[in-house]
Scaffold this active site. Structure first.
Site: not given
Length: 282
Positions: A94, A146, A195
């Site tokens: 990610n 994240n 996030d």
């Protein structure tokens, strides 16, 4: 803080990975519709890559092109692709970031990202791609990896773990060794999840708050300082850039003012400054 939000792009699925450059441009991804894009300072937007799934992060490379995440981590340059990191059986990589030397830090997700339980199984890891291309696993026990960022002096590494409702922080020594693992910020995300993030020149953290409809400003210890309301349920990430490095870009997967606009990008000026992200050199 109440700021004027300028809507500068819309019509995307899940906007992620905003990265600014020294020319005042903005790079970003659409993790849902499989694209990487570039917004020129004149406002025009170009499609750089299509068909690359789950790109959650990217950083520019000193040799041209950029490093991006997804099913693996690759260096893309003018259509050529060089694989830097992949792991069999791993769902996806990610967000990623660089340190001052140009090494790449990237988080791996192994759990089902549709399930944000307190302890997703199996948890993921943080990896560092070294300058010689070797890979170091720095630590594990990260539920849903994240946003990643460094303090301005490079001595603190921040890593958002959405499932923990906060951020892991490590001290970083001159050789890149990590110590002092601790968790911060949870009190700010009891509703929704943190996030993507960025760090300003004062060392404060700007964290996108999914289901919080805001970007929240925290100090280096994760204590609340301020917030910017955003008209979106899925506020996914943010980045500081622009010609004078005082524009805050905020990206989303929706727009509550006009649902037909889908994923959007806004720009505002919250009275802080950022700095260029170091170029990757792996």
């Amino acid at each position: 803080m109440e700021l004027e939000l300028e809507l500068i792009a819309s019509g995307y699925g899940l906007v992620e990975g905003p990265r600014t450059d020294v020319d005042g441009g903005l790079w970003f991804t659409d993790a849902r519709r499989d694209g990487v894009y570039y917004r020129d300072p004149d406002g025009s937007i170009s499609t750089i890559i299509s068909g690359r799934s789950s790109v959650g992060g990217l950083v520019l490379h000193a040799d041209g092109g950029f490093v991006m995440s997804g099913p693996n981590v690759v260096h893309w340059c003018e259509g050529a692709v060089r694989v830097l990191l992949e792991r069999e059986g791993l769902g996806m990589f990610n967000d990623l970031h660089t340190d001052a030397a140009g090494r790449v830090y990237v988080g791996a997700i192994r759990a089902d990202i549709s399930d944000l339980r307190a302890d997703p199984e199996p948890p993921g890891e943080m990896y560092r791609i070294e300058l010689d291309g070797t890979v170091t696993e720095l630590y594990g026990q990260v539920g849903i990896s994240n946003g990643i960022g460094f303090s301005p002096d490079g001595r603190l590494l921040y890593h958002v773990d959405s499932s923990s409702r906060g951020l892991w922080v490590h001290d970083v020594d001159a050789d890149g060794n990590l110590s002092g693992r601790r968790h911060i910020g949870r009190a700010n995300f009891e509703r929704g999840i943190p996030d993507g993030m960025c760090v300003d020149v004062d060392g404060n953290l700007w964290v996108a708050h999914v289901s919080g409809r805001r970007v929240v400003k925290l100090d280096k210890n994760g204590e609340f300082l301020d917030e910017i309301p955003i008209p979106a349920r899925w506020v996914t990430s943010c980045a500081i850039g622009g010609e004078d490095w005082t524009d805050l870009y905020v990206v989303s997967a929706d727009n509550t003012d006009d649902e037909s606009l889908d994923g959007c990008i806004w720009r505002c000026r919250p009275g802080v400054a950022g700095h260029p992200t170091p170029l990757a050199r792996v």
